[in-house]
Design a protein around this motif. Structure first.
Motif, PDB file in Angstrom:
ATOM      1  N   GLN A 195       0.861  -1.294  -0.052  1.00 14.67           N
ATOM      2  CA  GLN A 195      -0.067  -0.168  -0.111  1.00 14.67           C
ATOM      3  C   GLN A 195       0.731   1.434  -0.045  1.00 14.67           C
ATOM      4  OE1 GLN A 195      -3.209  -0.240  -0.388  1.00 14.67           O
ATOM      5  NE2 GLN A 195      -2.660  -2.741  -0.532  1.00 14.67           N
ATOM      6  N   LEU A 196       2.071   0.977   0.081  1.00 15.56           N
ATOM      7  CA  LEU A 196       2.812   2.306   0.086  1.00 15.56           C
ATOM      8  C   LEU A 196       3.246   2.898  -1.395  1.00 15.56           C
ATOM      9  CD1 LEU A 196       5.552   0.752   2.458  1.00 15.56           C
ATOM     10  CD2 LEU A 196       3.814   2.362   2.947  1.00 15.56           C
ATOM     11  N   LYS A 197       2.315   3.480  -1.931  1.00 20.33           N
ATOM     12  CA  LYS A 197       2.292   4.132  -3.142  1.00 20.33           C
ATOM     13  C   LYS A 197       3.369   4.958  -3.452  1.00 20.33           C
ATOM     14  CE  LYS A 197      -1.790   2.289  -3.275  1.00 20.33           C
ATOM     15  NZ  LYS A 197      -2.122   1.099  -4.160  1.00 20.33           N
ATOM     16  N   GLU A 198       4.160   5.815  -2.566  1.00 22.41           N
ATOM     17  CA  GLU A 198       5.308   6.664  -2.797  1.00 22.41           C
ATOM     18  C   GLU A 198       6.608   5.765  -2.695  1.00 22.41           C
ATOM     19  OE1 GLU A 198       4.934   9.710  -3.666  1.00 22.41           O
ATOM     20  OE2 GLU A 198       2.808   9.043  -3.947  1.00 22.41           O
ATOM     21  N   LEU A 199       6.553   4.515  -2.204  1.00 25.47           N
ATOM     22  CA  LEU A 199       8.025   3.917  -2.208  1.00 25.47           C
ATOM     23  C   LEU A 199       8.608   3.913  -3.467  1.00 25.47           C
ATOM     24  CD1 LEU A 199       9.068   2.389   0.447  1.00 25.47           C
ATOM     25  CD2 LEU A 199       8.308   0.171  -0.697  1.00 25.47           C
ATOM     26  N   THR A 200      10.001   4.229  -3.362  1.00 17.74           N
ATOM     27  CA  THR A 200      11.033   4.079  -4.366  1.00 17.74           C
ATOM     28  C   THR A 200      11.936   2.941  -3.936  1.00 17.74           C
ATOM     29  OG1 THR A 200      12.302   5.771  -3.418  1.00 17.74           O
ATOM     30  CG2 THR A 200      10.647   6.533  -4.896  1.00 17.74           C
ATOM     31  N   THR A 201      12.368   2.833  -2.718  1.00 17.78           N
ATOM     32  CA  THR A 201      13.644   2.063  -2.508  1.00 17.78           C
ATOM     33  C   THR A 201      13.051   0.860  -1.550  1.00 17.78           C
ATOM     34  OG1 THR A 201      15.105   3.430  -3.397  1.00 17.78           O
ATOM     35  CG2 THR A 201      15.926   1.858  -1.553  1.00 17.78           C
ATOM     36  N   LEU A 202      13.370  -0.411  -1.716  1.00 16.03           N
ATOM     37  CA  LEU A 202      12.807  -1.380  -0.578  1.00 16.03           C
ATOM     38  C   LEU A 202      14.251  -2.182  -0.770  1.00 16.03           C
ATOM     39  CD1 LEU A 202      10.829  -2.966   0.916  1.00 16.03           C
ATOM     40  CD2 LEU A 202      10.151  -4.260  -1.083  1.00 16.03           C
ATOM     41  N   ASN A 203      14.675  -2.312   0.460  1.00 16.74           N
ATOM     42  CA  ASN A 203      16.005  -3.400   0.779  1.00 16.74           C
ATOM     43  C   ASN A 203      15.260  -4.222   1.939  1.00 16.74           C
ATOM     44  OD1 ASN A 203      18.085  -4.425   1.462  1.00 16.74           O
ATOM     45  ND2 ASN A 203      19.519  -2.789   1.551  1.00 16.74           N
ATOM     46  N   VAL A 204      15.113  -5.535   1.535  1.00 16.49           N
ATOM     47  CA  VAL A 204      14.818  -6.565   2.570  1.00 16.49           C
ATOM     48  C   VAL A 204      15.987  -7.777   2.572  1.00 16.49           C
ATOM     49  CG1 VAL A 204      12.491  -6.159   2.785  1.00 16.49           C
ATOM     50  CG2 VAL A 204      13.239  -7.611   1.064  1.00 16.49           C
ATOM     51  N   SER A 205      17.177  -7.389   2.195  1.00 19.27           N
ATOM     52  CA  SER A 205      18.173  -8.466   2.053  1.00 19.27           C
ATOM     53  C   SER A 205      18.544  -8.925   3.535  1.00 19.27           C
ATOM     54  CB  SER A 205      19.508  -7.785   1.418  1.00 19.27           C
ATOM     55  OG  SER A 205      20.038  -6.731   2.003  1.00 19.27           O
ATOM     56  N   CYS A 206      19.122 -10.343   3.403  1.00 21.32           N
ATOM     57  CA  CYS A 206      19.729 -10.696   4.426  1.00 21.32           C
ATOM     58  C   CYS A 206      18.766 -10.803   5.592  1.00 21.32           C
ATOM     59  CB  CYS A 206      20.809  -9.893   4.935  1.00 21.32           C
ATOM     60  SG  CYS A 206      22.313  -9.633   4.180  1.00 21.32           S
ATOM     61  N   ASN A 207      17.663 -11.655   5.134  1.00 17.58           N
ATOM     62  CA  ASN A 207      16.687 -12.135   5.870  1.00 17.58           C
ATOM     63  C   ASN A 207      16.462 -13.545   5.832  1.00 17.58           C
ATOM     64  OD1 ASN A 207      15.340  -9.795   8.097  1.00 17.58           O
ATOM     65  ND2 ASN A 207      15.735  -8.832   5.839  1.00 17.58           N
ATOM     66  N   SER A 208      15.006 -14.050   5.929  1.00 14.98           N
ATOM     67  CA  SER A 208      14.944 -15.541   5.910  1.00 14.98           C
ATOM     68  C   SER A 208      13.525 -15.640   4.936  1.00 14.98           C
ATOM     69  CB  SER A 208      14.706 -16.308   7.240  1.00 14.98           C
ATOM     70  OG  SER A 208      15.858 -16.304   7.749  1.00 14.98           O
ATOM     71  N   LEU A 209      13.150 -14.629   4.080  1.00 12.65           N
ATOM     72  CA  LEU A 209      12.063 -14.653   3.649  1.00 12.65           C
ATOM     73  C   LEU A 209      11.977 -15.721   2.434  1.00 12.65           C
ATOM     74  CD1 LEU A 209      11.720 -11.038   2.553  1.00 12.65           C
ATOM     75  CD2 LEU A 209      11.018 -11.884   4.639  1.00 12.65           C
ATOM     76  N   GLU A 210      10.964 -16.217   2.384  1.00  9.98           N
ATOM     77  CA  GLU A 210      10.370 -17.518   1.325  1.00  9.98           C
ATOM     78  C   GLU A 210       9.780 -17.043   0.132  1.00  9.98           C
ATOM     79  OE1 GLU A 210       9.208 -20.922   3.245  1.00  9.98           O
ATOM     80  OE2 GLU A 210      10.925 -21.159   4.477  1.00  9.98           O
ATOM     81  N   VAL A 211       8.758 -15.969   0.515  1.00 10.28           N
ATOM     82  CA  VAL A 211       7.939 -15.445  -0.506  1.00 10.28           C
ATOM     83  C   VAL A 211       8.016 -13.954  -0.594  1.00 10.28           C
ATOM     84  CG1 VAL A 211       6.608 -17.370  -0.994  1.00 10.28           C
ATOM     85  CG2 VAL A 211       5.906 -15.701   1.158  1.00 10.28           C
ATOM     86  N   LEU A 212       7.628 -13.394  -1.682  1.00 14.72           N
ATOM     87  CA  LEU A 212       7.380 -11.618  -1.405  1.00 14.72           C
ATOM     88  C   LEU A 212       5.940 -11.514  -1.535  1.00 14.72           C
ATOM     89  CD1 LEU A 212      10.196 -10.464  -3.688  1.00 14.72           C
ATOM     90  CD2 LEU A 212      10.095 -10.340  -1.406  1.00 14.72           C
ATOM     91  N   PRO A 213       5.514 -10.320  -1.027  1.00 12.11           N
ATOM     92  CA  PRO A 213       3.872 -10.597  -0.798  1.00 12.11           C
ATOM     93  C   PRO A 213       3.237 -10.190  -2.449  1.00 12.11           C
ATOM     94  CG  PRO A 213       4.977  -8.361  -0.060  1.00 12.11           C
ATOM     95  CD  PRO A 213       6.128  -9.542  -0.161  1.00 12.11           C
ATOM     96  N   GLU A 214       2.260 -10.555  -2.685  1.00  8.61           N
ATOM     97  CA  GLU A 214       1.390 -10.304  -3.993  1.00  8.61           C
ATOM     98  C   GLU A 214       1.165  -9.008  -4.077  1.00  8.61           C
ATOM     99  OE1 GLU A 214       0.721 -12.221  -6.592  1.00  8.61           O
ATOM    100  OE2 GLU A 214       1.190 -14.372  -6.085  1.00  8.61           O
ATOM    101  N   GLY A 215       1.085  -8.319  -4.986  1.00  6.57           N
ATOM    102  CA  GLY A 215       0.690  -6.811  -4.933  1.00  6.57           C
ATOM    103  C   GLY A 215       1.818  -5.784  -4.994  1.00  6.57           C
ATOM    104  N   LEU A 216       3.191  -5.980  -5.102  1.00  4.99           N
ATOM    105  CA  LEU A 216       4.062  -5.109  -5.206  1.00  4.99           C
ATOM    106  C   LEU A 216       3.846  -4.167  -6.344  1.00  4.99           C
ATOM    107  CD1 LEU A 216       7.383  -6.869  -3.833  1.00  4.99           C
ATOM    108  CD2 LEU A 216       6.108  -4.932  -2.717  1.00  4.99           C
ATOM    109  N   THR A 217       3.132  -4.622  -7.360  1.00  2.00           N
ATOM    110  CA  THR A 217       3.256  -3.698  -8.454  1.00  2.00           C
ATOM    111  C   THR A 217       2.242  -2.540  -8.165  1.00  2.00           C
ATOM    112  OG1 THR A 217       1.315  -5.387  -9.233  1.00  2.00           O
ATOM    113  CG2 THR A 217       3.432  -5.657 -10.088  1.00  2.00           C
ATOM    114  N   GLN A 218       1.521  -2.698  -7.202  1.00  2.35           N
ATOM    115  CA  GLN A 218       0.814  -1.322  -6.741  1.00  2.35           C
ATOM    116  C   GLN A 218       1.613  -0.315  -6.185  1.00  2.35           C
ATOM    117  OE1 GLN A 218      -2.695  -2.333  -4.164  1.00  2.35           O
ATOM    118  NE2 GLN A 218      -2.046  -4.147  -4.150  1.00  2.35           N
ATOM    119  N   CYS A 219       3.096  -0.638  -5.765  1.00  7.39           N
ATOM    120  CA  CYS A 219       4.117   0.247  -5.506  1.00  7.39           C
ATOM    121  C   CYS A 219       4.553   0.978  -6.888  1.00  7.39           C
ATOM    122  CB  CYS A 219       5.212  -0.306  -4.625  1.00  7.39           C
ATOM    123  SG  CYS A 219       4.540  -0.943  -2.959  1.00  7.39           S
ATOM    124  N   THR A 220       3.977   1.535  -7.582  1.00 12.31           N
ATOM    125  CA  THR A 220       4.279   1.881  -8.705  1.00 12.31           C
ATOM    126  C   THR A 220       5.727   2.948  -9.118  1.00 12.31           C
ATOM    127  OG1 THR A 220       2.665   3.685  -8.948  1.00 12.31           O
ATOM    128  CG2 THR A 220       2.122   1.712  -9.713  1.00 12.31           C
TER     129      THR A 220
END
Length: 553
Positions: free
Chosen positions: A114-139
């Motif tokens: 829902q973060l419509k203004e988001l330009t940079t997302l850094n989630v490196s070095c974690n234990s994520l197995e999936v990314l959330p559906e709908g990241l394309t809403q962060c245009t």
């Protein structure tokens, strides 16, 4: 939750109506541990547009009251031990930068989408197995880093024309098994890193990404062995040309007769390739040896003044030995690579800035400080000494002239980084023991410490106004690129004079096997009281992003 008595910084920020707040390191971690989390009063600072809480392993969760900080544009929560992030983070409608790297996250909240203004997302070095559906809403997303997780793929809707600003996608060191041919829909993509995954194929449609400048698929066992060899050679243009040709053959077909005529030749090449495989693997090896600061009593250190926090607060440095700049066009290749990093990973210096110096020309100790623009004097590269005000005015004229010559309406890269210091009462600078400015980020470094072909030791610095992790990521990339270039120089030593810069007859005594090993000496940055701020590289830096890089500690 802690009381205000334990958190004077919060009270001061409220009184002075501050818009930036940073909690970083052991001192703050002790308070978080004692209070069971961040002080609740933090969430009343609704004017904040920049909040950083980093290097605090006692921080395992963020309270839902984070949603009250609706003016936040940057939220940096890296190098903690967060196990989760509340879904209400999606209510931070002004958020542009979200850094959750180096935590214990196994999933991300759907609220991020829902973060419509988001330009940079850094989630490196974690234990994520999936990314959330709908990241394309962060245009507005332009930079995504999901490296060093457990991802097996991207969401089904990820490859979308809606992400038409996405220029950097880093997903190395995961378990990604497939890259969809729809990747070509990411039209703005410039940097793509999928090294050390489980890919078997690289889609030929990748060649349709017109802006793609840098790709990394090393460490994947591809079915196409010729392509795998090209991938390990790290030549983006050659790889894209190969994929383009392969796509043409797939779409147009090939004559059977032609395939049969070439079969014998292919078998011969395959046999020769098998015979040469050991030699190729040996040549591909790159070694970086880290020299600990405690092993070198005379090691350089940098004292950082408190005043830089309001201008350009983040700095990492190191010393590199063993870089061969003398042979052929080695120095030119290095400078070109540095420019490319500035243009791509550093966002034309708007995200971070690299400076390189000849160690032999540095008068230690060094200080990272600020000066008024009229008092900061520097001998810029290729120019005479002038004040920062005069230099920026001069560069502005040059930038305007360049734009007119090229008949551009939009601002150039030069315009962009010149504007970074607009309105600043003080300018950042790196100063030597004699008071000379040797670096003026993000504008220039000094002619006094300029590297040349005879340089044997390089002092590297990376500065940023974004985050410390940004500096580390850029420095990592620079050192890896230096290792690649040094290996290339070693491999092509017999062709050193082929570029018109011959060094004269080779010394027979020097005809032995050259070493491409780099030695990286740690450099400490400390505050004015001598307390450690950061040492680079640390054990969490220079992780093996590529299969043929060996880091020896």
């Amino acid at each position: 939750m802690g009381s205000m008595e334990n958190w004077p910084e919060i009270e001061k920020a409220a009184t002075e109506k501050r818009r930036e707040l940073v909690f970083q390191g052991p001192a703050f971690d002790e308070r978080i541990s004692a209070d069971g989390g961040l002080a609740s009063a933090l969430y009343s600072l609704t004017l904040l547009n920049y909040l950083e809480v980093s290097q605090c392993p006692s921080l395992t969760e963020i309270h839902e009251d984070i949603q009250r900080l609706t003016n936040l544009q940057s939220l940096i929560l890296c190098r903690n031990r967060l196990a989760s992030v509340p879904n209400v983070v999606g209510k931070l409608k002004s958020l542009k930068v979200l850094d959750l790297s180096v935590n214990n996250l196994s999933s991300l909240p759907d609220g991020i989408t829902q973060l419509k203004e988001l330009t940079t997302l850094n989630v490196s070095c974690n234990s994520l197995e999936v990314l959330p559906e709908g990241l394309t809403q962060c245009t507005r997303l332009s930079n995504i880093n999901v490296s060093k997780n457990r991802l097996t793929g991207f969401p089904a809707d990820f490859y979308s024309e809606r992400l038409d600003l996405l220029s950097i996608l880093v997903a190395s060191d995961n378990s990604i098994e497939q890259l969809s041919g729809d990747v070509h829909k990411l039209a703005a993509l410039k940097v793509l890193d999928l090294s050390n995954n489980k890919l078997k194929e690289i889609p030929t449609d990748l060649s349709d990404c017109a802006k793609l400048k840098e790709i990394n698929f090393k460490g994947n066992k591809l079915n196409d062995k010729r392509l795998e060899k090209m991938v390990n050679g790290c030549q983006t243009k050659s790889i894209l040309d190969y994929l383009r040709g392969k796509k043409g053959r797939e779409e147009g077909g090939e004559a059977d007769g032609g395939r049969k005529a070439d079969k014998g030749k292919r078998q011969q090449r395959k046999k020769k390739g098998a015979d040469d495989q050991d030699e190729v693997e040996e040549l591909n090896k790159m070694v970086v040896r880290v020299l600990h600061v405690s092993d070198s009593p005379a090691a350089l250190s940098v004292t950082v003044s408190a005043e830089v926090k309001d201008v350009r607060p983040y700095l990492v440095c190191c010393v590199v030995r063993g870089m061969n700049l003398k042979s052929g066009n080695a120095l030119k290749r290095f400078l070109v690579a540095q420019t490319k990093l500035h243009d791509d990973l550093c966002g034309k210096r708007t995200i971070a800035t690299i400076a390189t110096h000849d160690v032999q020309l540095i008068k230690a100790p060094l200080a990272y400080d600020v000066k008024p623009p009229t008092q900061l004097k520097v001998v810029s590269l290729g120019r005479k000494e002038m004040t920062a005000v005069a230099l920026i005015k001069h560069l502005q004229v040059e930038a305007d002239e360049l734009r007119k010559q090229k008949k551009r309406q939009n601002v150039t890269g030069l315009h962009k980084y010149l504007q970074l210091l607009q309105g600043k009462a003080m300018y950042p600078c790196l100063v030597d023991a004699e008071g000379h400015v040797i670096s003026f980020p993000p504008i220039t470094n000094s002619e006094k410490t300029k590297i040349k072909k005879t340089t044997k030791e390089l002092f590297l610095e990376v500065t940023s106004a974004a985050s410390l992790q940004t500096c580390k990521d850029v420095m990592d990339a620079l050192i890896v690129k230096m290792a690649e270039l040094n290996k290339f120089t070693a491999e092509h030593r017999e062709e050193a004079g082929s570029d018109g810069e011959a060094e004269g007859p080779q010394d027979p005594a020097a005809s032995g096997e050259p070493s491409s090993e780099l030695i990286v000496q740690q450099v400490r940055t400390v505050d004015q009281d001598g307390n450690l701020k950061v040492v680079y590289p640390s054990k969490t830096d220079l992780c093996n992003d590529i299969s043929n890089l060996t880091v020896i500690w």
